[in-house]
Every structure is written in C-alpha cells, then in structure tokens.
Scaffold this motif. Structure first.
Motif, PDB file in Angstrom:
ATOM      1  N   MET A   1       0.913  -1.189   0.106  1.00 28.33           N
ATOM      2  CA  MET A   1       0.047   0.036  -0.186  1.00 28.33           C
ATOM      3  C   MET A   1       0.954   1.225   0.074  1.00 28.33           C
ATOM      4  O   MET A   1       1.693   1.585   0.945  1.00 28.33           O
ATOM      5  N   LEU A   2       0.740   1.981  -1.080  1.00 33.03           N
ATOM      6  CA  LEU A   2       1.521   3.236  -1.136  1.00 33.03           C
ATOM      7  C   LEU A   2       1.311   4.425  -0.120  1.00 33.03           C
ATOM      8  O   LEU A   2       2.214   5.094   0.356  1.00 33.03           O
ATOM      9  N   LEU A   3      -0.158   4.396  -0.033  1.00 32.80           N
ATOM     10  CA  LEU A   3      -0.729   5.644   1.085  1.00 32.80           C
ATOM     11  C   LEU A   3      -1.273   4.995   2.232  1.00 32.80           C
ATOM     12  O   LEU A   3      -1.844   3.885   2.011  1.00 32.80           O
ATOM     13  N   SER A   4      -1.106   5.606   3.320  1.00 34.95           N
ATOM     14  CA  SER A   4      -1.653   5.041   4.621  1.00 34.95           C
ATOM     15  C   SER A   4      -3.340   5.380   4.340  1.00 34.95           C
ATOM     16  O   SER A   4      -3.625   6.146   3.676  1.00 34.95           O
ATOM     17  N   ARG A   5      -3.844   4.645   5.273  1.00 31.60           N
ATOM     18  CA  ARG A   5      -5.320   4.859   5.532  1.00 31.60           C
ATOM     19  C   ARG A   5      -5.586   6.329   5.787  1.00 31.60           C
ATOM     20  O   ARG A   5      -6.522   6.719   5.044  1.00 31.60           O
ATOM     21  N   ARG A   6      -4.883   6.820   6.942  1.00 28.68           N
ATOM     22  CA  ARG A   6      -5.169   8.407   6.968  1.00 28.68           C
ATOM     23  C   ARG A   6      -4.959   9.287   5.675  1.00 28.68           C
ATOM     24  O   ARG A   6      -5.930  10.217   5.607  1.00 28.68           O
ATOM     25  N   CYS A   7      -3.910   8.984   4.773  1.00 29.92           N
ATOM     26  CA  CYS A   7      -3.820   9.859   3.903  1.00 29.92           C
ATOM     27  C   CYS A   7      -4.946   9.563   2.865  1.00 29.92           C
ATOM     28  O   CYS A   7      -5.594  10.617   2.206  1.00 29.92           O
ATOM     29  N   GLU A   8      -5.498   8.431   2.542  1.00 24.50           N
ATOM     30  CA  GLU A   8      -6.675   7.979   1.786  1.00 24.50           C
ATOM     31  C   GLU A   8      -7.682   8.841   2.299  1.00 24.50           C
ATOM     32  O   GLU A   8      -8.442   9.648   1.586  1.00 24.50           O
ATOM     33  N   TYR A   9      -8.060   8.877   3.611  1.00 20.08           N
ATOM     34  CA  TYR A   9      -9.162   9.626   4.282  1.00 20.08           C
ATOM     35  C   TYR A   9      -9.017  10.975   4.193  1.00 20.08           C
ATOM     36  O   TYR A   9      -9.880  11.743   3.792  1.00 20.08           O
ATOM     37  N   ALA A  10      -7.607  11.701   4.166  1.00 19.10           N
ATOM     38  CA  ALA A  10      -7.319  12.984   4.026  1.00 19.10           C
ATOM     39  C   ALA A  10      -7.728  13.447   2.627  1.00 19.10           C
ATOM     40  O   ALA A  10      -8.358  14.485   2.267  1.00 19.10           O
ATOM     41  N   ILE A  11      -7.418  12.680   1.748  1.00 20.41           N
ATOM     42  CA  ILE A  11      -7.621  13.003   0.292  1.00 20.41           C
ATOM     43  C   ILE A  11      -9.057  12.874  -0.045  1.00 20.41           C
ATOM     44  O   ILE A  11      -9.687  13.987  -0.536  1.00 20.41           O
ATOM     45  N   ARG A  12      -9.883  12.117   0.439  1.00 25.39           N
ATOM     46  CA  ARG A  12     -11.176  12.063   0.414  1.00 25.39           C
ATOM     47  C   ARG A  12     -12.007  13.437   1.102  1.00 25.39           C
ATOM     48  O   ARG A  12     -12.753  13.825   0.338  1.00 25.39           O
ATOM     49  N   ALA A  13     -11.283  13.507   2.052  1.00 30.60           N
ATOM     50  CA  ALA A  13     -11.999  14.906   2.680  1.00 30.60           C
ATOM     51  C   ALA A  13     -11.730  16.280   2.213  1.00 30.60           C
ATOM     52  O   ALA A  13     -12.629  16.983   1.980  1.00 30.60           O
ATOM     53  N   VAL A  14     -10.504  16.293   1.504  1.00 29.08           N
ATOM     54  CA  VAL A  14     -10.071  17.513   0.828  1.00 29.08           C
ATOM     55  C   VAL A  14     -10.970  17.592  -0.510  1.00 29.08           C
ATOM     56  O   VAL A  14     -11.205  18.681  -0.883  1.00 29.08           O
ATOM     57  N   LEU A  15     -11.135  16.510  -1.175  1.00 30.80           N
ATOM     58  CA  LEU A  15     -11.972  16.492  -2.423  1.00 30.80           C
ATOM     59  C   LEU A  15     -13.234  17.066  -1.945  1.00 30.80           C
ATOM     60  O   LEU A  15     -13.957  17.400  -2.806  1.00 30.80           O
ATOM     61  N   TYR A  16     -13.861  16.091  -0.923  1.00 28.99           N
ATOM     62  CA  TYR A  16     -15.197  16.504  -0.236  1.00 28.99           C
ATOM     63  C   TYR A  16     -15.273  18.050  -0.365  1.00 28.99           C
ATOM     64  O   TYR A  16     -16.324  18.741  -0.837  1.00 28.99           O
ATOM     65  N   LEU A  17     -14.315  18.805   0.398  1.00 29.58           N
ATOM     66  CA  LEU A  17     -14.414  20.026   0.647  1.00 29.58           C
ATOM     67  C   LEU A  17     -14.639  21.012  -0.572  1.00 29.58           C
ATOM     68  O   LEU A  17     -15.121  21.870  -0.812  1.00 29.58           O
ATOM     69  N   THR A  18     -13.804  20.259  -1.590  1.00 30.94           N
ATOM     70  CA  THR A  18     -13.535  21.119  -2.900  1.00 30.94           C
ATOM     71  C   THR A  18     -14.894  20.939  -3.819  1.00 30.94           C
ATOM     72  O   THR A  18     -15.027  22.069  -4.478  1.00 30.94           O
ATOM     73  N   SER A  19     -15.409  20.145  -3.695  1.00 31.33           N
ATOM     74  CA  SER A  19     -16.606  19.777  -4.307  1.00 31.33           C
ATOM     75  C   SER A  19     -17.936  20.478  -3.591  1.00 31.33           C
ATOM     76  O   SER A  19     -18.936  20.783  -4.274  1.00 31.33           O
ATOM     77  N   GLN A  20     -17.826  20.978  -2.456  1.00 29.37           N
ATOM     78  CA  GLN A  20     -19.010  21.735  -1.824  1.00 29.37           C
ATOM     79  C   GLN A  20     -18.763  23.194  -2.333  1.00 29.37           C
ATOM     80  O   GLN A  20     -18.090  23.677  -2.462  1.00 29.37           O
ATOM     81  N   THR A  21     -20.135  23.518  -2.165  1.00 24.84           N
ATOM     82  CA  THR A  21     -20.319  25.131  -2.359  1.00 24.84           C
ATOM     83  C   THR A  21     -19.564  25.882  -1.198  1.00 24.84           C
ATOM     84  O   THR A  21     -19.958  25.769   0.174  1.00 24.84           O
ATOM     85  N   PRO A  22     -18.628  26.797  -1.477  1.00 25.41           N
ATOM     86  CA  PRO A  22     -17.886  27.272  -0.377  1.00 25.41           C
ATOM     87  C   PRO A  22     -18.378  28.444   0.362  1.00 25.41           C
ATOM     88  O   PRO A  22     -17.610  29.488   0.548  1.00 25.41           O
ATOM     89  N   THR A  23     -19.658  28.466   0.547  1.00 25.15           N
ATOM     90  CA  THR A  23     -20.314  29.575   1.254  1.00 25.15           C
ATOM     91  C   THR A  23     -20.120  29.492   2.969  1.00 25.15           C
ATOM     92  O   THR A  23     -20.244  30.481   3.384  1.00 25.15           O
ATOM     93  N   ALA A  24     -19.883  28.442   3.492  1.00 23.57           N
ATOM     94  CA  ALA A  24     -19.650  28.333   5.049  1.00 23.57           C
ATOM     95  C   ALA A  24     -18.781  26.970   4.972  1.00 23.57           C
ATOM     96  O   ALA A  24     -18.754  26.172   4.542  1.00 23.57           O
ATOM     97  N   PRO A  25     -17.840  27.115   6.243  1.00 17.52           N
ATOM     98  CA  PRO A  25     -17.289  26.031   6.456  1.00 17.52           C
ATOM     99  C   PRO A  25     -18.242  24.808   7.075  1.00 17.52           C
ATOM    100  O   PRO A  25     -19.391  25.001   7.348  1.00 17.52           O
ATOM    101  N   LEU A  26     -17.602  23.463   6.687  1.00 19.59           N
ATOM    102  CA  LEU A  26     -18.355  22.349   7.075  1.00 19.59           C
ATOM    103  C   LEU A  26     -17.751  21.879   8.343  1.00 19.59           C
ATOM    104  O   LEU A  26     -16.686  21.482   8.565  1.00 19.59           O
ATOM    105  N   PRO A  27     -18.721  21.356   9.284  1.00 19.06           N
ATOM    106  CA  PRO A  27     -18.251  20.698  10.547  1.00 19.06           C
ATOM    107  C   PRO A  27     -17.461  19.364  10.330  1.00 19.06           C
ATOM    108  O   PRO A  27     -17.966  18.647   9.341  1.00 19.06           O
ATOM    109  N   VAL A  28     -16.530  19.146  11.177  1.00 18.04           N
ATOM    110  CA  VAL A  28     -15.645  18.111  10.736  1.00 18.04           C
ATOM    111  C   VAL A  28     -16.855  16.686  10.989  1.00 18.04           C
ATOM    112  O   VAL A  28     -16.450  15.715  10.201  1.00 18.04           O
TER     113      VAL A  28
END
Length: 149
Positions: A1-28
């Motif tokens: 496995m090249l990327l850790s599970r934490r890194c996979e989660y981080a990538i998914r999280a930032v892509l999710y933030l990227t895909s959301q309307t940037p009007t307000a921060p999203l709660p963790v």
C-alpha cells in the motif's frame, strides 16, 4: 500500500471540501459522516492538514473546515506530504536500510523511476481538477453526492 489509510481519508476529505459550495465551513462531524470516516480519526488527520496550510478551521457555531487556499493551488502531493510525509518520494520500496545510489537494492533503479512518475502525477493533480474529473466520471465522493452536481 503506497498511501496510508489516514492519507486516503485526507484525500477524500479535501476532495469533498473542494466539491462543496464554499459558502460556509463544514463541521468535521458532517464531513466524517458524509464520507463514512470515523470522527476521531478524521479530526486527527485534519490537524495535519491545518499544520500544512491545506485546510483551515473555524471554531464555534457555524464553524468547521474549509480549504485554506484555492483548490487549484493545492495538489494531491501537498496532501500526501502533510499526512504521510516525504517517505513515498524518498524511501526504498522494500524498506531496506542503507538502500541508495551507492548500495542499491534489487528494485532500486525501477523504484526510482516509478517514484519520479508518482511524484510528477501527484504534483500535477490539483484538487479542483481531481474533484471535477471524479464527478465527471460518475464517482461519488460521499453517499449524499448527487452525480454531476
């Protein structure tokens, strides 16, 4: 496995933030629920992303996560370095101590070339481009995603 599970989660999280309307921060908690990532695990990962200047947090009511910089100025390599560090780009694929140019392991030359290709690919992959291509290819970032929106 090249990327850790934490890194996979981080990538998914930032892509999710990227895909959301940037009007307000999203709660963790909202991000962790949408992506089916354990809240405590994501919260720890977010700290690494904040330290690296990828994500910013706003405390209190109406607070949460947002990208710290424009998505076209952030790359997947930024995320990998923030969470997993430079090991992917520097270490021996077999994790043999002492492997290097002066004393290469049997896979050293091939791994150096592969590592360089991975580095170029992740460096060129901006968050906005990856999020857009992900949706364009019909992949959902979360269970609540509406395809193509």
């Amino acid at each position: 496995m090249l990327l850790s599970r934490r890194c996979e989660y981080a990538i998914r999280a930032v892509l999710y933030l990227t895909s959301q309307t940037p009007t307000a921060p999203l709660p963790v908690r909202e991000v962790s629920r949408a992506l089916d990532i354990p809240h405590a695990f994501l919260a720890k990962t977010v700290r690494d992303l904040v330290r690296a200047g990828i994500v910013s947090t706003q405390p209190g009511t109406g607070g949460g996560l947002s990208l710290a910089r424009p998505a076209d100025a952030l790359t997947l390599k930024d995320v990998v370095l923030a969470v997993d560090g430079p090991e992917l780009f520097e270490s021996c694929v077999l994790r043999l101590p002492g492997c290097g140019e002066l004393q290469p392991c049997p896979l050293h030359a091939a791994w150096v070339r592969t590592r360089e290709r991975i580095d170029r690919m992740l460096s060129a992959a901006t968050l906005d481009a990856v999020a857009e291509a992900t949706r364009a290819h019909g992949f959902r970032l979360s269970e609540t995603d509406v395809l193509g929106s």
